[in-house]
Write a protein that holds these residues in place. Structure first.
Motif, PDB file in Angstrom:
ATOM      1  N   ASP A 234       0.463  -1.720  -0.327  1.00 31.64           N
ATOM      2  CA  ASP A 234       0.125   0.178   0.567  1.00 31.64           C
ATOM      3  C   ASP A 234       1.051   1.241  -0.326  1.00 31.64           C
ATOM      4  OD1 ASP A 234       0.965  -0.560   2.793  1.00 31.64           O
ATOM      5  OD2 ASP A 234      -0.405   1.128   3.335  1.00 31.64           O
ATOM      6  N   GLN A 235       1.988   0.889   0.393  1.00 32.30           N
ATOM      7  CA  GLN A 235       3.146   2.260   0.461  1.00 32.30           C
ATOM      8  C   GLN A 235       3.242   2.809  -1.120  1.00 32.30           C
ATOM      9  OE1 GLN A 235       4.265   4.241   3.952  1.00 32.30           O
ATOM     10  NE2 GLN A 235       2.050   3.241   3.724  1.00 32.30           N
ATOM     11  N   LEU A 236       4.264   1.664  -1.395  1.00 33.16           N
ATOM     12  CA  LEU A 236       3.904   1.804  -2.547  1.00 33.16           C
ATOM     13  C   LEU A 236       3.307   2.196  -3.791  1.00 33.16           C
ATOM     14  CD1 LEU A 236       5.959  -1.556  -3.140  1.00 33.16           C
ATOM     15  CD2 LEU A 236       7.301   0.216  -2.911  1.00 33.16           C
ATOM     16  N   VAL A 237       2.218   2.174  -3.653  1.00 28.55           N
ATOM     17  CA  VAL A 237       0.543   2.349  -4.529  1.00 28.55           C
ATOM     18  C   VAL A 237       0.580   4.000  -4.102  1.00 28.55           C
ATOM     19  CG1 VAL A 237      -1.690   2.539  -4.724  1.00 28.55           C
ATOM     20  CG2 VAL A 237      -0.197   0.415  -4.777  1.00 28.55           C
ATOM     21  N   ARG A 238       0.291   4.231  -2.802  1.00 24.93           N
ATOM     22  CA  ARG A 238       0.890   5.669  -2.627  1.00 24.93           C
ATOM     23  C   ARG A 238       1.866   6.516  -2.976  1.00 24.93           C
ATOM     24  NH1 ARG A 238      -2.549   7.010   1.821  1.00 24.93           N
ATOM     25  NH2 ARG A 238      -3.373   5.207   3.512  1.00 24.93           N
ATOM     26  N   THR A 253      -0.109  10.417   1.483  1.00 26.11           N
ATOM     27  CA  THR A 253       0.642  10.151   0.541  1.00 26.11           C
ATOM     28  C   THR A 253       2.256  10.891   0.674  1.00 26.11           C
ATOM     29  OG1 THR A 253      -0.935  10.699  -0.515  1.00 26.11           O
ATOM     30  CG2 THR A 253       1.293  11.001  -1.848  1.00 26.11           C
ATOM     31  N   TRP A 254       2.664  11.547   1.153  1.00 25.42           N
ATOM     32  CA  TRP A 254       3.939  12.485   1.504  1.00 25.42           C
ATOM     33  C   TRP A 254       4.630  11.440   2.724  1.00 25.42           C
ATOM     34  CZ3 TRP A 254       5.588  15.892  -1.868  1.00 25.42           C
ATOM     35  CH2 TRP A 254       4.847  16.087  -2.718  1.00 25.42           C
ATOM     36  N   ALA A 255       4.118  10.984   3.692  1.00 25.55           N
ATOM     37  CA  ALA A 255       4.062  10.487   4.651  1.00 25.55           C
ATOM     38  C   ALA A 255       4.968   8.851   4.207  1.00 25.55           C
ATOM     39  CB  ALA A 255       3.422  10.109   6.190  1.00 25.55           C
ATOM     40  N   ALA A 256       4.540   8.436   3.231  1.00 20.51           N
ATOM     41  CA  ALA A 256       4.992   6.895   2.065  1.00 20.51           C
ATOM     42  C   ALA A 256       6.039   7.305   1.242  1.00 20.51           C
ATOM     43  CB  ALA A 256       3.844   6.503   1.083  1.00 20.51           C
ATOM     44  N   LEU A 257       6.076   8.234   0.570  1.00 22.62           N
ATOM     45  CA  LEU A 257       6.919   9.086   0.073  1.00 22.62           C
ATOM     46  C   LEU A 257       8.922   8.976   0.795  1.00 22.62           C
ATOM     47  CD1 LEU A 257       8.168   9.674  -2.895  1.00 22.62           C
ATOM     48  CD2 LEU A 257       7.879  12.394  -1.983  1.00 22.62           C
ATOM     49  N   LEU A 258       8.395   9.422   2.393  1.00 23.90           N
ATOM     50  CA  LEU A 258       9.504   9.826   3.090  1.00 23.90           C
ATOM     51  C   LEU A 258      10.279   8.511   3.765  1.00 23.90           C
ATOM     52  CD1 LEU A 258      10.968  11.918   4.893  1.00 23.90           C
ATOM     53  CD2 LEU A 258       9.044  11.345   6.718  1.00 23.90           C
ATOM     54  N   ARG A 259       8.782   7.601   3.697  1.00 24.70           N
ATOM     55  CA  ARG A 259       9.170   6.193   4.380  1.00 24.70           C
ATOM     56  C   ARG A 259      10.111   5.946   3.586  1.00 24.70           C
ATOM     57  NH1 ARG A 259       5.618   1.411   6.587  1.00 24.70           N
ATOM     58  NH2 ARG A 259       6.666  -0.367   6.901  1.00 24.70           N
ATOM     59  N   LEU A 260       9.524   5.856   1.817  1.00 24.97           N
ATOM     60  CA  LEU A 260      10.483   5.327   0.783  1.00 24.97           C
ATOM     61  C   LEU A 260      12.153   5.249   0.761  1.00 24.97           C
ATOM     62  CD1 LEU A 260      10.302   3.621  -1.555  1.00 24.97           C
ATOM     63  CD2 LEU A 260       9.598   5.470  -2.754  1.00 24.97           C
ATOM     64  N   GLY A 261      12.460   7.161   0.717  1.00 24.96           N
ATOM     65  CA  GLY A 261      13.406   7.694   1.129  1.00 24.96           C
ATOM     66  C   GLY A 261      14.037   6.551   2.379  1.00 24.96           C
ATOM     67  N   ILE A 262      13.771   6.710   3.139  1.00 26.04           N
ATOM     68  CA  ILE A 262      14.467   6.584   3.884  1.00 26.04           C
ATOM     69  C   ILE A 262      14.660   5.064   4.027  1.00 26.04           C
ATOM     70  CG2 ILE A 262      14.693   6.042   7.199  1.00 26.04           C
ATOM     71  CD1 ILE A 262      12.359   8.713   6.915  1.00 26.04           C
ATOM     72  N   THR A 263      14.100   4.187   3.531  1.00 29.35           N
ATOM     73  CA  THR A 263      14.448   2.734   3.634  1.00 29.35           C
ATOM     74  C   THR A 263      16.022   2.711   1.879  1.00 29.35           C
ATOM     75  OG1 THR A 263      11.738   2.452   3.616  1.00 29.35           O
ATOM     76  CG2 THR A 263      13.200   0.771   2.808  1.00 29.35           C
ATOM     77  N   VAL A 264      15.322   3.366   1.354  1.00 31.74           N
ATOM     78  CA  VAL A 264      16.077   3.130  -0.013  1.00 31.74           C
ATOM     79  C   VAL A 264      17.989   3.756   0.739  1.00 31.74           C
ATOM     80  CG1 VAL A 264      16.925   4.530  -1.903  1.00 31.74           C
ATOM     81  CG2 VAL A 264      14.847   3.733  -1.864  1.00 31.74           C
TER      82      VAL A 264
END
Length: 269
Positions: A234-238, A253-264
């Motif tokens: 669901d985070q990827l879809v956001r 949506t922006w929280a999902a983007l932030l989480r993705l960036g931190i993970t990368v």
């Protein structure tokens, strides 16, 4: 109606489970033989079959295997398929997984290539949604936010048949036209893995760009390689929705983007 599925991976499993729950008779085969499918059948309720007999009596044959394996399917599969049966291509082309397919790289539409391998028309469906969401995000007709799925194919009656199935398993079907237009729902396009509503899907398909899609597809593959296998879908879809201009004002949506960036970034370190 009897539905046969070739492929017991994520998409094949999702389809087998949802179709069985919707009341269809479902049979599944894979390259390892029906003895390997005991856990699969317990989870999905589908019947395990050998590849040689999977198409016998089938009204619908769904192909849900890596694209590179399509030319290797036994000739007996299609030999046993009735003339009236509809073949559904639920695959996607990923060069990093499938190797290079020259005809597709030269511009041939993926499902047109698949149809050439089979020597008969196909319908493109079930390819633009994450498998976990295909299995669990269906909803009743009329509910707000119901996910819409495109269905492409040259035969209107076959399209309608698959659209009826799409609706039965909890998604809003959208007539996306001919196979020649099915590139609009391929990886890297705005309609790919963004869980759109029917109104959103219509716009996203219209905005499709064949050249940009190749770049987006390959970037996505490289990004996914940097994420853990259990990263929430669901985070990827956001994030995917944000990148195509949807949900720009939603904090989640922006929280999902932030989480993705931190993970990368953690992966790089």
């Amino acid at each position: 109606m009897q539905i046969a599925i070739i492929g017991a991976g994520h998409v094949g499993s999702a389809l087998a489970g949802t179709l069985t729950k919707a009341g269809y008779r479902v049979a599944v085969a894979n390259s390892r033989g029906k003895e390997s499918l005991s856990d699969f059948t317990r989870r999905t309720g589908a019947l395990a079959c050998d590849m040689a007999g999977i198409a016998m009596g089938a009204d619908i044959l769904i192909i849900a295997i890596p694209l590179c394996h399509v030319p290797n399917l036994p000739a007996s599969v299609l030999a046993h398929l009735a003339a009236h049966a509809v073949v559904v291509d639920a695959n996607n082309y990923y060069p990093a997984r499938d190797g290079r397919i020259a005809a597709i790289d030269a511009g041939q539409v993926e499902s047109d290539w698949v149809a050439n391998q089979f020597g008969r028309p196909v319908i493109k469906a079930f390819n633009n949604i994450i498998a976990d969401h295909l299995a669990h995000r269906g909803g009743s007709a009329g509910i707000a936010g119901r996910i819409a799925l495109p269905v492409s194919g040259d035969d209107p009656e076959s399209r309608r048949t698959i659209m009826t199935i799409v609706d039965a398993i909890g998604f809003t079907p959208f007539d996306a036209g001919t196979i020649a237009e099915s590139w609009r729902q391929q990886p890297g396009q705005p309609a790919y893995c963004t869980d759109p509503t029917i109104d959103e899907l219509r716009d996203l398909l219209h905005r499709a760009d064949r050249q940009a899609a190749i770049r987006n597809r390959d970037k996505s593959v490289r990004l996914m390689a940097k994420l853990p296998s259990d990263y929430p879908s669901d985070q990827l879809v956001r994030v995917a929705r944000l990148f195509v201009g949807l949900d720009k004002w939603k904090p989640a949506t922006w929280a999902a983007l932030l989480r993705l960036g931190i993970t990368v970034l953690r992966h790089r370190s």
